[in-house]
Design a protein around this motif. Structure first.
Motif, PDB file in Angstrom:
ATOM      1  N   UNK A 121       0.825  -1.207   0.000  1.00 32.53           N
ATOM      2  CA  UNK A 121       0.000   0.000   0.000  1.00 32.53           C
ATOM      3  C   UNK A 121       0.859   1.256   0.000  1.00 32.53           C
ATOM      4  N   UNK A 122       2.093   1.177   0.523  1.00 31.51           N
ATOM      5  CA  UNK A 122       2.961   2.354   0.558  1.00 31.51           C
ATOM      6  C   UNK A 122       3.323   2.830  -0.850  1.00 31.51           C
ATOM      7  N   UNK A 123       3.763   1.899  -1.714  1.00 33.05           N
ATOM      8  CA  UNK A 123       4.115   2.334  -3.070  1.00 33.05           C
ATOM      9  C   UNK A 123       2.868   2.645  -3.885  1.00 33.05           C
ATOM     10  N   UNK A 124       1.746   1.970  -3.591  1.00 28.48           N
ATOM     11  CA  UNK A 124       0.502   2.278  -4.302  1.00 28.48           C
ATOM     12  C   UNK A 124       0.029   3.692  -3.977  1.00 28.48           C
ATOM     13  N   UNK A 125       0.200   4.117  -2.733  1.00 28.06           N
ATOM     14  CA  UNK A 125      -0.165   5.484  -2.359  1.00 28.06           C
ATOM     15  C   UNK A 125       0.773   6.502  -2.996  1.00 28.06           C
ATOM     16  N   UNK A 126       2.052   6.159  -3.110  1.00 31.79           N
ATOM     17  CA  UNK A 126       2.989   7.058  -3.796  1.00 31.79           C
ATOM     18  C   UNK A 126       2.532   7.282  -5.234  1.00 31.79           C
ATOM     19  N   UNK A 127       2.071   6.224  -5.871  1.00 39.50           N
ATOM     20  CA  UNK A 127       1.632   6.340  -7.257  1.00 39.50           C
ATOM     21  C   UNK A 127       0.261   6.987  -7.397  1.00 39.50           C
TER      22      UNK A 127
END
Length: 326
Positions: free
Chosen positions: A44-50
């Motif tokens: 979820x961390x990289x998905x939120x960055x994107x």
């Protein structure tokens, strides 16, 4: 303080993450501030960055899972947190996150860490561990259930779910690729399906004598494929999207579909469910304390290397959990 941030609304790649100096957070009356010692990395961390969140201000501190020691408490402190206590929590994705030297949270979602449980172990069972715990012990009725299918058993959710399912007395079937078979076998999986080289439906029919599985945890998508795998009175827990059932009759088989959105509880405003984040977290670290649960930390990295760790997650190269220390 040092913090990892998304600098602007147009910065939507992991490579855009910046390490900058920011002011320490200021706590409100119902909040606790911790000095961060360990951080858990999640998809979820990289998905939120994107994708960002519409409530963000910039620069926005990323990260959701943190463990550390209490350095300040607000005046409204019903859980009686003390300076120096060891705690951990799963943060609100709409607010500034925890990938920083200091982080804050409302007191009710903060849980205490037993003395013989490491900061790294505690933070490793937050987002993924809470998801697995909620799926098995909150969403599902285990009465009369014998079998469970856990997709992606070598991932963050899967490794914890396998162990919790075994604690619950279930026969565990899991899907992994060939090179990840050993880890799920070590965790207690009873039947391992190599989804790249075996037909999942045929294997489930063989294992269950054609009855299907009682419970399924799906965190990989394509939930429609799981519907015919369910046994009579079976239940499907969907962590991503729920299936289209326009052409499927759940009621004729007494089946159920449940969705799971762990982080959404912060936006719900429902205090009982927010309190339960800490309750579930404390249950997980108690299992670690009692040597019943392995957080399956396969890599510990430095704080500055978190962007590289998020890249690994985004490329699906990881097994178990990546944790950072600061």
């Amino acid at each position: 303080m040092k913090a990892l941030v998304v600098p602007s609304s147009t910065a939507k790649e992991i490579s855009n993450i910046k390490l900058i100096d920011m002011d320490k957070p200021v706590i409100n009356n119902d909040e606790v501030m911790i000095r961060v010692h360990a951080l858990g990395l999640n998809p979820v961390d990289y998905k939120l960055v994107k994708g960002h969140n519409t409530a963000w201000n910039y620069p926005h501190i990323i990260g959701l899972d943190a463990a550390g020691e209490v350095v300040a408490v607000g005046s409204n402190n019903p859980k009686k947190f003390q300076i120096g206590e060891r705690v951990f929590f799963h943060s609100d994705l709409s607010k500034n996150g925890v990938f920083a030297e200091f982080a804050k949270s409302k007191y009710n979602v903060v849980a205490r860490i037993p003395n013989n449980v490491k900061y790294e172990e505690a933070t490793a069972v937050l987002c993924s561990g809470l998801t697995a715990y909620q799926a098995i012990f909150r969403k599902m009725s285990l009465a009369g259930k014998k079998t469970i299918l856990i997709h992606a058993g070598a991932g963050g959710v899967g490794t914890i779910a396998i162990q919790l399912a075994k604690i619950a007395g279930l026969t565990v079937i899991t899907t992994v690729s060939e090179y990840k078979k050993n880890i799920v076998k070590t965790l207690g999986a009873d039947h391992i399906i190599d989804y790249r080289h075996e037909n999942i439906d045929n294997r489930i029919n063989e294992i269950t004598d054609g009855n299907g599985v009682d419970l399924i945890i799906n965190d990989i998508g394509n939930p429609e494929a799981d519907l015919p795998r369910l046994a009579y009175n079976g239940g499907l827990i969907c962590i991503l999207n729920t299936p289209n059932i326009a052409n499927y009759d759940l009621s004729s088989n007494g089946q159920s579909i449940m969705s799971l959105n762990l982080g959404g509880v912060h936006q719900s405003g429902y205090s009982y469910q927010l309190d339960d984040l800490a309750t579930m977290a404390e249950s997980l670290v108690k299992l670690i304390f009692n040597k019943q649960l392995d957080p399956v930390i396969t890599k510990v990295i430095n704080f500055e290397d978190i962007p590289a760790g998020l890249n690994e997650l985004s490329e699906h190269k990881t097994v178990g959990k990546i944790v950072a220390t600061i």
